[in-house]
Write a protein that holds these residues in place. Structure first.
Motif, PDB file in Angstrom:
ATOM      1  N   LYS A 201     -11.759  14.039  27.759  1.00 36.89           N
ATOM      2  CA  LYS A 201     -12.460  15.141  28.435  1.00 36.89           C
ATOM      3  C   LYS A 201     -13.946  15.154  28.120  1.00 36.89           C
ATOM      4  O   LYS A 201     -14.745  15.572  28.953  1.00 36.89           O
ATOM      5  N   ASP A 204     -15.119  12.605  30.569  1.00 39.02           N
ATOM      6  CA  ASP A 204     -14.952  13.090  31.943  1.00 39.02           C
ATOM      7  C   ASP A 204     -15.980  14.158  32.284  1.00 39.02           C
ATOM      8  O   ASP A 204     -16.651  14.110  33.326  1.00 39.02           O
ATOM      9  N   VAL A 546     -14.390  19.529  22.626  1.00 37.08           N
ATOM     10  CA  VAL A 546     -14.708  18.876  23.901  1.00 37.08           C
ATOM     11  C   VAL A 546     -16.128  19.231  24.329  1.00 37.08           C
ATOM     12  O   VAL A 546     -16.898  18.373  24.783  1.00 37.08           O
ATOM     13  N   THR A 672     -14.253  21.095  35.770  1.00 32.36           N
ATOM     14  CA  THR A 672     -14.856  20.810  34.472  1.00 32.36           C
ATOM     15  C   THR A 672     -14.354  21.785  33.412  1.00 32.36           C
ATOM     16  O   THR A 672     -14.065  21.393  32.276  1.00 32.36           O
ATOM     17  N   ASP A 675     -10.604  20.885  32.668  1.00 27.87           N
ATOM     18  CA  ASP A 675     -10.288  19.602  32.034  1.00 27.87           C
ATOM     19  C   ASP A 675      -9.794  19.750  30.591  1.00 27.87           C
ATOM     20  O   ASP A 675      -8.726  19.217  30.250  1.00 27.87           O
ATOM     21  N   PRO A 676     -10.523  20.431  29.703  1.00 24.15           N
ATOM     22  CA  PRO A 676      -9.988  20.578  28.339  1.00 24.15           C
ATOM     23  C   PRO A 676      -8.746  21.461  28.281  1.00 24.15           C
ATOM     24  O   PRO A 676      -7.943  21.340  27.354  1.00 24.15           O
ATOM     25  N   ASP A 679      -5.839  18.843  29.545  1.00 25.49           N
ATOM     26  CA  ASP A 679      -5.716  17.534  28.916  1.00 25.49           C
ATOM     27  C   ASP A 679      -5.988  17.520  27.417  1.00 25.49           C
ATOM     28  O   ASP A 679      -5.841  16.489  26.780  1.00 25.49           O
ATOM     29  N   THR A 680      -6.401  18.641  26.853  1.00 29.29           N
ATOM     30  CA  THR A 680      -6.652  18.668  25.409  1.00 29.29           C
ATOM     31  C   THR A 680      -5.832  19.764  24.731  1.00 29.29           C
ATOM     32  O   THR A 680      -4.844  19.483  24.054  1.00 29.29           O
TER      33      THR A 680
END
Length: 739
Positions: A201, A204, A546, A672, A675-676, A679-680
């Motif tokens: 991330k 990304d 991130v 944006t 994303d974290p 995926d995190t």
């Protein structure tokens, strides 16, 4: 008969690994494309391996130190053994190896999928899904082989060789040592998932903010210095991290069922160990039928429905596992009532156990369907975010948050119904075996999940290599479906975590020797609140990590655009390796704090405040973590597919909008932020939930009944002493030492 079924389990694991090797060889033989495609794929593979080596170095220190502590602690009690350190190391190594297998095949499959997409969508699906299948079979095969093989060793070492009771102290020791294997697997899974998530991330977000938003160049443009790091991130986060994640989940689920199976008195043909052995057998059968299901994932034309093909294979593997489970349970378990010797003293029949397995598989399927609805393109939730993008960035964020929060309702209701009905079917063992049933087809679930990052990388290579438009269109179709299947896979993992955590919770209660966890007690209620807080601080640390890493990436990309002439004119290659280095260092540095919270929290609470308070903390972590996981996974997935919808064009209030439009820019901002989330921190919730429970199980025998600071185990004595002082010496204020 006992020996036949005992050795059948690791044999099925070996079978899965053999099929994996055959499919891996097939993928390797596929054409790789032109020299430029091979060069780009080489950059990605090199970056992925450099990250794994750096991550393994840090995790290696942890494994050695933790193994020494576990080995020493195993000498202190009768119901443990120093062998637990060896089990821990094996679990950690296999978990890391499972992630490596997935990453290795993904970095081979991506460029071959791109080359296949030159020919047809069907061929591209075949290559990418076969790559995912290799990962799925590798993870499940290693888990079944590891658990089955170690159980045979520990069962013979601690029970058979001593003539011990299968429901007694000897079997408890065998399973306590086997818990070390699960602890090792989940520990590595947490670091791999968090570290990989931060890496992917950071790259990304950095690539998107500077490349797409500021420079106005397409996603995966070869001129973007962060684009290689972004594609590397897909492998280390969504493949290697996910492989270690589901390996740990698979193992923890089987362990929870086995621990509760020891509590069941069973007059069977397997020496009384049928309830313990059953979860292993179901896992092995699920692996076999997952192999069968993968054979049916195919499309015939360019207009074929990729999602329908994946669903077909998935449902087939589930139905075959249900059918086989009926006959296996009927054969292995005895007639009449089965009774749990402790805990809730529930009684049930073998058909109740089958009912619980069936319920688990249905809950898993429903969770995937619900997650698909909230995150898929063309569905109401994603369309609502698209519409709100027309009025700006803020309304897009508001819409995504609302979708994520709303998406918790149906999954929680399904989970609650699943827990209740499986409990009614076979008590706490039913809840555990329902989770085992849900996870039985992990190989198929992971194959579906892993093909998405492979397709995403394939699209990136197509863009960077300047391939014809139709190639990118085919990879985009696979990528869009992959986003949905990834979200569904994470929802599936969270659901399994909830059921497994309850089973682990019950196992902890049994091992600790407590009978109740009374939330009327102030310290237990405090533990509940502290537990509910942990997923929030864990998420905050992961998301902030991130953000910090992305800032470093943004600054580096801006520097290269400014200081390296000719990048925007395709005259000079960007310094890809510098961006890979930034993501690697940041992720290794930042993954430590979230991982430490999961490992240290139960130890501190348990030894300072006692068994009951620790039980309250586990309850808080489970409930809060499940909700946080569902919310973050679905919000992030919906934001992502809202953004991707603009690539084909969307209609808002009668007007069409495409990439580059103001609503599209708002959707990029939402993606944006998401994303974290997806995926995190979101996918790490299921590991956090199970790891805290497994740590608690391992330390439970070492926690004294009278803890130094807690009142839970002697609260009545404490209250009596305080009252006595107030009555006899009301003017005296002193610190009381409570016996």
């Amino acid at each position: 008969m006992e020996q036949l079924f005992l050795y059948l389990v690791p044999f099925l694991g070996i079978l899965g690994l053999l099929i994996m090797a055959i499919k891996s060889a097939w993928v390797t033989k596929q054409p790789t494309g032109d020299e430029k495609m091979v060069e780009l794929a080489g950059f990605i593979a090199k970056g992925a391996m450099s990250f794994l080596k750096a991550e393994w170095k840090v995790m290696g220190y942890f494994v050695v130190i933790a193994a020494i502590i576990l080995g020493w602690s195993g000498t202190l009690l009768d119901n443990s053994s120093p062998v637990i350190a060896i089990a821990f190391i094996i679990g950690a190594v296999l978990s890391a190896f499972a992630g490596y297998l997935g990453m290795k095949i993904a970095t081979k499959s991506n460029v071959r999928t791109t080359e296949a997409a030159k020919t047809s969508l069907a061929k591209a699906l075949n290559v990418s899904f076969t790559g995912g299948t290799v990962m799925g079979l590798g993870v499940a095969g290693l888990a079944v082989l590891g658990m089955g093989g170690l159980f045979i060793i520990f069962y013979n070492m601690f029970v058979v060789s001593t003539g011990g009771d299968v429901n007694g102290h000897e079997m408890e020791t065998a399973l306590e040592v086997l818990a070390g294997f699960s602890l090792g697997a989940e520990s590595i899974a947490l670091f791999a998932r968090v570290g990989g998530g931060i890496y992917t991330k950071a790259a990304d977000v950095g690539a998107d903010l500077v490349g797409k938003v500021e420079a106005g160049i397409p996603e995966d443009d070869v001129r973007n210095p962060a684009t290689i790091a972004d594609n590397v991130g897909d492998n280390v986060g969504d493949v290697a991290g996910m492989g270690a994640d589901l390996f740990g989940s698979y193992v923890a689920t089987i362990l929870a069922s086995m621990v509760l199976g020891r509590e069941i008195v069973s007059d069977d043909n397997f020496g009384g160990i049928a309830p313990v052995l059953l979860p292993l057998v179901i896992a092995g059968l699920g692996l076999v039928f997952s192999i069968v299901g993968t054979l049916f994932v195919k499309i015939k034309s360019e207009n074929g429905n990729v999602q329908a093909a994946l669903n077909k294979g998935n449902w087939l593997s589930i139905l075959l596992t249900v059918a086989a489970s009926f006959f296996v349970i009927d054969f292995m378990l005895p007639e009449g009532e089965l009774v749990m010797s402790r805990l809730n003293s529930a009684s049930f029949t073998k058909m109740g156990v089958f009912g619980a397995v069936f319920i688990g598989l249905i809950v898993g399927a429903l969770m995937s369907i619900i997650t698909e609805y909230y995150t898929a393109m063309g569905k109401g939730p994603v369309n609502s975010i698209i519409k709100q993008s027309s009025t700006g960035h803020a309304t897009n964020i508001i819409g995504g948050l609302a979708v994520g929060m709303q998406s918790t309702v149906l999954p929680i209701l399904v989970l609650a119904a699943g827990i209740f009905t499986s409990y009614m079917s076979a008590g706490l063992y039913g809840v555990a075996i329902a989770a085992a049933g849900m996870m039985a087809t992990t190989a198929m679930q992971l194959a579906i999940d892993a093909f998405g990052p492979i397709a995403d990388n394939a699209g990136g290579i197509a863009e960077m290599a300047g391939l014809p438009k139709e190639v990118r269109e085919r990879t985009d179709i696979l990528d869009a479906v992959g986003n949905t299947t990834a979200a569904s896979g994470k929802g599936f993992a969270i659901a399994s975590a909830a059921l497994t955590a309850l089973a682990l919770f019950a196992a902890y209660v049994g091992i600790s020797g407590i009978t109740t966890i009374d939330i009327y007690k102030a310290d237990v209620l405090s533990g509940l609140f502290v537990g509910a807080m942990i997923p929030f601080i864990f998420s905050a640390l992961a998301i902030a990590a991130v953000g910090r890493a992305a800032m470093d990436m943004v600054n580096e990309v801006r520097r290269q655009f400014k200081e390296i002439p000719g990048i925007m004119q395709f005259e000079t290659k960007p310094d890809y390796e510098k961006c890979v280095e930034i993501s690697t260092k940041a992720s290794i540095r930042e993954m430590v704090a979230p991982g430490a919270i999961a490992l240290i929290s139960p130890i501190v609470v348990g030894f300072l405040f006692g068994h009951e308070v620790l039980g309250g903390m586990l309850a808080g972590v489970t409930v809060s973590g499940v909700l946080m996981g569902i919310f973050q996974n679905n919000a992030g997935g919906a934001w992502d597919n809202a953004k991707k919808s603009f690539e084909k064009g969307v209609e808002i209030d009668g007007q069409m909008y495409y990439k580059g439009s103001e609503p599209h820019k708002a959707s990029v901002t939402g993606d944006t932020v998401g994303d974290p989330f997806k995926d995190t921190s979101g996918p790490s919730m299921n590991i956090l939930i199970k790891l805290t429970s497994i740590v608690s199980i391992v330390i439970a025998p070492f926690i004294p009944l009278d803890s130094p600071l807690g009142l839970s185990d002697n609260s009545e004595a404490a209250i009596d002493k305080v009252a006595q002082v107030i009555v006899e010496e009301p003017s005296t204020i002193e610190v009381l030492e409570i016996d």
